[in-house]
Design a protein around this motif. Structure first.
Motif, PDB file in Angstrom:
ATOM      1  N   THR A   1      -5.020 -12.433  19.689  1.00 48.12           N
ATOM      2  CA  THR A   1      -6.456 -12.606  19.560  1.00 48.12           C
ATOM      3  C   THR A   1      -6.811 -13.903  20.269  1.00 48.12           C
ATOM      4  OG1 THR A   1      -6.451 -11.528  17.405  1.00 48.12           O
ATOM      5  CG2 THR A   1      -8.377 -12.883  17.938  1.00 48.12           C
ATOM      6  N   ILE A   2      -7.785 -13.860  21.139  1.00 47.69           N
ATOM      7  CA  ILE A   2      -8.212 -15.044  21.878  1.00 47.69           C
ATOM      8  C   ILE A   2      -9.606 -15.412  21.397  1.00 47.69           C
ATOM      9  CG2 ILE A   2      -8.769 -15.994  24.129  1.00 47.69           C
ATOM     10  CD1 ILE A   2      -6.700 -14.058  25.293  1.00 47.69           C
ATOM     11  N   ILE A   3      -9.778 -16.649  21.029  1.00 47.19           N
ATOM     12  CA  ILE A   3     -11.081 -17.142  20.577  1.00 47.19           C
ATOM     13  C   ILE A   3     -11.484 -18.275  21.501  1.00 47.19           C
ATOM     14  CG2 ILE A   3     -12.344 -18.277  18.719  1.00 47.19           C
ATOM     15  CD1 ILE A   3     -10.392 -17.025  16.754  1.00 47.19           C
ATOM     16  N   GLN A   4     -12.723 -18.206  21.987  1.00 45.30           N
ATOM     17  CA  GLN A   4     -13.250 -19.285  22.807  1.00 45.30           C
ATOM     18  C   GLN A   4     -14.438 -19.863  22.056  1.00 45.30           C
ATOM     19  OE1 GLN A   4     -14.343 -18.221  26.783  1.00 45.30           O
ATOM     20  NE2 GLN A   4     -15.316 -20.194  27.155  1.00 45.30           N
ATOM     21  N   MET A   5     -14.415 -21.184  21.858  1.00 47.81           N
ATOM     22  CA  MET A   5     -15.465 -21.822  21.090  1.00 47.81           C
ATOM     23  C   MET A   5     -16.054 -22.979  21.876  1.00 47.81           C
ATOM     24  SD  MET A   5     -14.088 -22.373  17.320  1.00 47.81           S
ATOM     25  CE  MET A   5     -13.186 -21.186  16.408  1.00 47.81           C
ATOM     26  N   ASP A   6     -17.297 -23.272  21.572  1.00 52.28           N
ATOM     27  CA  ASP A   6     -17.950 -24.454  22.081  1.00 52.28           C
ATOM     28  C   ASP A   6     -18.569 -25.156  20.885  1.00 52.28           C
ATOM     29  OD1 ASP A   6     -19.038 -26.446  23.557  1.00 52.28           O
ATOM     30  OD2 ASP A   6     -20.616 -25.231  24.466  1.00 52.28           O
TER      31      ASP A   6
END
Length: 139
Positions: free
Chosen positions: A129-134
């Motif tokens: 699972t890949i999560i990209q956050m800002d």
């Protein structure tokens, strides 16, 4: 990783030229004095030849040897300093790599030159699972 310079080629060449010139002059003086003594030249010229041959030449050679020895010691110190700086940079690079990638991958990277890193086999994962956050205000 930069390495501290060990002296410019020009300064080494100039030092070599000075030593070569000193050797030529001393050899010439020694030859002249030997000729004077061999031909039994009397008086001031004979005394001068004796002084040059027996006193000045050995002193000049001793001074040249001492200067060469000091040069070698100075260069050895600079080499030692450069090696310790290189060791510190290598350790810093190793720590940076270990902090950025998983331990297994870090070991692989550290064992191969950086120019081959792009050829290393890629990791394959079956369940990912890949999560990209800002995060606001974080950067």
């Amino acid at each position: 990783v930069g390495v501290v310079g060990l002296g410019s080629a020009q300064s080494v060449a100039e030092s070599l030229q000075v030593r070569t010139l000193m050797f030529v002059v001393l050899s010439s003086l020694g030859t002249i004095s030997a000729l004077c003594v061999d031909q039994r030249v009397k008086g001031t010229l004979g005394l001068l030849a004796f002084l040059i041959d027996c006193l000045l030449c050995p002193v000049a050679i001793s001074i040249a040897f001492k200067n060469a020895q000091e040069d070698c010691e100075e260069r050895a110190k600079r080499i030692e300093k450069s090696e310790s700086e290189l060791q510190a940079k290598s350790e810093s690079t190793r720590m940076l790599i270990c902090s950025q990638v998983p331990e297994v991958r870090a070991k692989q990277l550290l064992l191969s030159p950086p120019s081959t890193w792009h050829r290393a086999p890629h990791d394959t994962f079956t369940n990912v699972t890949i999560i990209q956050m800002d995060i606001s205000g974080f950067t």
